[in-house]
Design an enzyme around this catalytic site. Structure first.
Site: not given
Ligand code: TRP
Length: 331
Positions: A111, A194, A197
């Site tokens: 992140k 995957k 979001k």
């Protein structure tokens, strides 16, 4: 009964991967465990959030959890910021976590590397300690999470063990409950990743709130593999993903879906899948709409959940305060 705790952030929209990979398991865990489910808004602000969006996403997520079958009479469903003890315990636990441990967290590195010149907050850095507090404050035995959270669970156990070592048995060392293989739902546009979001491909992500036309459109434009046979195989990741979703949506198995489509092509696969998905999501969508139509009732449910959670959290926190040597609070 063993206790379960899990958390989900009120950021982005809930997609099919979250529903199939997490929320449905949460709902079935209610039969076997004393469950605590937190909407982790404190975690959400480790990255910038628009206040109004955060508020409405929090309420919407509460509606989705309930619509997915989480029963507030049996489980404790609450908003993390409503139980101040999480943040209080997180502070204590930060004093039992090393800088080096946090620097090794893969999710942090990942992140942080995407912040491109924007600030990397200390909150993003200490995020896993708040997560440890979420878990340890309820003395949870099991924590249903995805594979990507394994390292945070290991850290949680290390912190708990270190504290227990120094002050005596205080925390339960939790197990990560990671679904074995099972249905892994991949992005419809990039079936090597995957469904997520933070979708770089909005068309590849099926939101649980997508209306039927949107579901049909996304399925229609989903990428496929070369060849024309409808079979699951390692060299057909896109078709395998569509078959997996089809099987989950119809409550059957991949071989059964393959058999039902024998001799048919990709177009028939997609047409059948789109309708199956519309039907699969309809009850959840209807229920969510009803719940959102009565925000007073939703607020009442969340208030009751926070009260139940606080009762447990307060007890653990006061044990911890006593053990570390804080002077008792006067009433
Ligand atoms: N970090 C988790 C995630 O990104 C969310 C989370 C926060 C969580 N607190 C938790 C998960 C406690 C399990 C238990 O998915």
């Amino acid at each position: 009964m063993e206790r379960v705790l899990s958390g989900i952030q009120p950021t982005g929209e809930v997609h099919l991967g979250n529903y199939i990979g997490a929320l449905r398991h949460w709902a079935s865990d209610q039969d076997s465990y004393d469950c605590f489910f937190a909407i982790v808004d404190l975690h959400a602000i480790t990255l910038p959030q628009d206040p109004e969006e955060l508020r409405s996403a929090t309420l919407d997520l509460a509606a989705i959890l309930l619509a997915a079958g989480i029963d507030p009479e049996r489980s404790t469903v609450f908003v993390q910021s409503h139980v101040a003890e999480h943040a209080e315990l997180a502070w204590i636990l930060q004093c039992f976590t090393s800088y080096g441990e946090l620097q090794r967290m893969i999710q942090f590195k990942d992140k942080a590397s995407k912040r491109h010149g924007e600030i990397v907050s200390a909150g993003l850095f200490t995020y896993p300690v708040l997560q440890a507090a979420d878990i340890l404050i309820y003395r949870a035995d099991r924590v249903p999470v995805g594979e990507d959270q394994r390292q945070h669970l290991e850290l949680t156990r290390d912190i708990a063990g270190r504290f227990n070592q120094r002050y005596g048995e205080t925390f339960v060392l939790p197990q990560a409950a990671i679904p074995r293989m099972g249905a892994k739902i991949l992005d419809l546009q990039m079936p090597d990743a995957k469904m997520s979001k933070s979708a770089d491909s909005p068309l590849g992500t099926l939101k649980v709130t997508d209306p039927p036309e949107e579901i049909r459109r996304k399925v229609k434009v989903a990428v496929t593999d070369s060849g024309r046979e409808v079979v699951a195989s390692p060299d057909k990741p896109a078709i395998t993903n569509l078959l997996t979703i089809y099987a989950v949506a119809t409550g059957s198995s991949v071989p059964d879906v393959e058999a039902s489509l024998a001799g048919k092509g990709y177009a028939e696969l997609k047409a059948g899948l789109a309708e199956a998905l519309v039907e699969f999501l309809r009850p959840l969508q209807d229920r969510r709409r009803e719940l959102l139509a009565d925000p007073g009732e939703l607020a009442r449910i969340l208030r009751a959940g926070a009260e139940k959670a606080r009762e447990v959290a307060r007890k653990t926190l006061s044990d911890v305060y006593e053990r570390v040597g804080f002077l008792p609070r006067s009433k």
